[in-house]
Write a protein that holds these residues in place. Structure first.
Motif, mmCIF file in Angstrom:
data_model
loop_
_atom_site.group_PDB
_atom_site.id
_atom_site.type_symbol
_atom_site.label_atom_id
_atom_site.label_comp_id
_atom_site.label_asym_id
_atom_site.label_seq_id
_atom_site.Cartn_x
_atom_site.Cartn_y
_atom_site.Cartn_z
ATOM 1 N N PHE A 104 0.562 -1.015 0.353
ATOM 2 C CA PHE A 104 -0.177 0.027 0.183
ATOM 3 C C PHE A 104 0.806 1.060 0.218
ATOM 4 O O PHE A 104 1.806 1.151 0.757
ATOM 5 C CB PHE A 104 -1.274 0.129 1.577
ATOM 6 C CG PHE A 104 -1.875 -1.112 0.978
ATOM 7 C CD1 PHE A 104 -3.273 -0.502 0.406
ATOM 8 C CD2 PHE A 104 -1.773 -2.553 2.031
ATOM 9 C CE1 PHE A 104 -4.308 -1.923 0.437
ATOM 10 C CE2 PHE A 104 -2.698 -3.199 1.272
ATOM 11 C CZ PHE A 104 -3.678 -2.961 0.915
ATOM 12 N N LYS A 105 0.483 2.321 -0.634
ATOM 13 C CA LYS A 105 1.262 3.385 -0.836
ATOM 14 C C LYS A 105 0.101 5.019 -0.756
ATOM 15 O O LYS A 105 -0.794 4.573 -1.312
ATOM 16 C CB LYS A 105 2.070 3.675 -1.973
ATOM 17 C CG LYS A 105 3.021 2.598 -2.436
ATOM 18 C CD LYS A 105 3.965 2.545 -3.914
ATOM 19 C CE LYS A 105 5.143 2.230 -3.750
ATOM 20 N NZ LYS A 105 5.442 1.868 -5.376
ATOM 21 N N GLU A 106 0.778 5.383 -0.276
ATOM 22 C CA GLU A 106 -0.466 6.659 0.118
ATOM 23 C C GLU A 106 0.328 7.993 -1.095
ATOM 24 O O GLU A 106 2.110 7.957 -0.894
ATOM 25 C CB GLU A 106 0.257 6.984 1.884
ATOM 26 C CG GLU A 106 -0.213 8.941 1.955
ATOM 27 C CD GLU A 106 -0.365 9.106 3.102
ATOM 28 O OE1 GLU A 106 -1.030 10.150 3.152
ATOM 29 O OE2 GLU A 106 0.017 8.165 3.853
ATOM 30 N N PHE A 107 -0.763 8.479 -1.810
ATOM 31 C CA PHE A 107 -0.067 9.362 -2.498
ATOM 32 C C PHE A 107 -0.765 11.134 -1.988
ATOM 33 O O PHE A 107 -1.376 10.896 -1.129
ATOM 34 C CB PHE A 107 -0.966 9.276 -3.478
ATOM 35 C CG PHE A 107 -1.010 8.297 -3.800
ATOM 36 C CD1 PHE A 107 0.882 8.461 -5.185
ATOM 37 C CD2 PHE A 107 -1.157 6.655 -3.654
ATOM 38 C CE1 PHE A 107 0.911 6.874 -6.414
ATOM 39 C CE2 PHE A 107 -0.128 5.396 -4.967
ATOM 40 C CZ PHE A 107 0.215 6.046 -6.317
ATOM 41 N N CYS A 108 0.198 12.037 -2.086
ATOM 42 C CA CYS A 108 -0.011 12.946 -1.132
ATOM 43 C C CYS A 108 0.454 14.031 -1.703
ATOM 44 O O CYS A 108 1.707 14.211 -2.747
ATOM 45 C CB CYS A 108 0.404 13.333 -0.096
ATOM 46 S SG CYS A 108 1.827 12.670 0.644
ATOM 47 N N PRO A 109 0.521 15.136 -1.528
ATOM 48 C CA PRO A 109 1.368 16.602 -2.282
ATOM 49 C C PRO A 109 2.761 16.691 -1.528
ATOM 50 O O PRO A 109 3.122 16.615 -0.920
ATOM 51 C CB PRO A 109 0.446 18.022 -1.729
ATOM 52 C CG PRO A 109 -0.885 17.041 -1.610
ATOM 53 C CD PRO A 109 -0.825 15.684 -1.132
ATOM 54 N N LEU A 110 3.461 16.706 -2.570
ATOM 55 C CA LEU A 110 4.899 16.958 -2.137
ATOM 56 C C LEU A 110 5.660 18.265 -1.439
ATOM 57 O O LEU A 110 5.800 19.569 -2.489
ATOM 58 C CB LEU A 110 5.932 16.940 -3.137
ATOM 59 C CG LEU A 110 6.078 15.647 -4.306
ATOM 60 C CD1 LEU A 110 6.253 15.044 -5.053
ATOM 61 C CD2 LEU A 110 5.924 13.989 -2.912
ATOM 62 N N TYR A 111 4.776 18.421 -0.603
ATOM 63 C CA TYR A 111 4.890 19.867 0.954
ATOM 64 C C TYR A 111 6.419 20.468 0.425
ATOM 65 O O TYR A 111 6.868 21.796 0.416
ATOM 66 C CB TYR A 111 4.262 20.213 1.856
ATOM 67 C CG TYR A 111 2.730 19.765 1.364
ATOM 68 C CD1 TYR A 111 2.030 20.633 1.118
ATOM 69 C CD2 TYR A 111 2.094 19.182 1.955
ATOM 70 C CE1 TYR A 111 0.433 21.070 0.839
ATOM 71 C CE2 TYR A 111 0.078 18.486 2.172
ATOM 72 C CZ TYR A 111 0.169 19.653 0.995
ATOM 73 O OH TYR A 111 -1.304 19.481 1.050
ATOM 74 N N TYR A 112 7.809 19.413 0.503
ATOM 75 C CA TYR A 112 8.521 19.545 1.194
ATOM 76 C C TYR A 112 9.076 20.296 0.198
ATOM 77 O O TYR A 112 10.430 21.101 -0.260
ATOM 78 C CB TYR A 112 9.142 18.640 0.807
ATOM 79 C CG TYR A 112 9.607 17.247 0.221
ATOM 80 C CD1 TYR A 112 10.043 17.245 -0.611
ATOM 81 C CD2 TYR A 112 8.642 16.547 0.384
ATOM 82 C CE1 TYR A 112 9.924 16.033 -1.197
ATOM 83 C CE2 TYR A 112 8.123 15.375 -0.274
ATOM 84 C CZ TYR A 112 9.457 15.601 -1.777
ATOM 85 O OH TYR A 112 8.855 14.034 -2.170
#
Length: 212
Positions: free
Chosen positions: A10-18
């Protein structure tokens, strides 16, 4: 005997805030405040390359967690396409809305690799927006296409610091995709897809009917 199913990851996709936080949302030019738009993207195992509407190329090193900036000299114009390559040296090519193409040979900390940032320019052939870029696996060839149908071949000699460019193909419609392998360039335009054999300078169309 029943086969054993491979485990599900399982992978979580999220905005690359860094990454996004390292790129300004606005810049000040004289008395004007200019909004920065992100216009092009490419990634590999080492870098994330992001082009912008202000002509700045942002290059994020995934191993060192560092952001570096590269720009086109002269007028500020939107970067329309970027293409990374990892071979003996790390390379990134960027094209702009007016048809300028620049290649950056990146600095590496590894022994025997490039120790000084170098830039090569593909100048004077493209006169319109760059829509596609394709590298050869060894980084010695770069193909660039624009929205007027021109395809330019650039031969790079990284040791001598030389880049020689020439027009190799001209199509009646915009180039939308390029890919190169084993002396064959795959070209897709708004009207058709073809194989261009770079040694023989011959064209083989894929399919018979034009795109609608």
């Amino acid at each position: 005997m029943a086969s054993v199913a491979s485990p599900v990851i399982f992978k979580e996709f999220c905005p690359l805030y860094y990454l996004l936080n390292a790129i300004p949302t606005k810049i000040q030019k004289g008395f004007r405040s200019i909004v920065v738009y992100l216009t092009a993207l490419d990634t590999n195992g080492d870098y994330i390359a992001v082009g912008s509407s202000i002509g700045m190329l942002y290059l994020y090193c995934r191993h060192l967690n560092q952001m570096k900036k590269y720009n086109f000299e002269g007028r500020c114009e939107s970067i329309t396409f970027v293409k990374l390559l990892s071979c003996f040296d790390d390379l990134v090519a960027a094209g702009t809305a007016s048809g300028r193409v620049a290649v950056f040979q990146l600095v590496s900390s590894l022994p025997g690799r490039n120790k000084q940032l170098r830039r090569f320019d593909v100048a004077g052939i493209h006169k319109s927006s760059i829509t596609a870029l394709a590298w050869s696996p060894n980084g010695m060839k770069l193909f660039s296409g624009d929205d007027k149908g021109k395809i330019v071949y650039s031969a790079l000699d990284l040791d001598q610091g030389i880049c020689n460019s020439s027009l190799v193909l001209e199509e009646p419609s915009s180039i939308v995709q390029l890919d190169y392998n084993q002396k064959v360039l795959l070209v897709s335009t708004l009207q058709r897809t073809l194989l261009f054999y770079t040694e023989e300078k011959s064209v083989n169309q894929v399919g018979t009917q034009p795109r609608k």
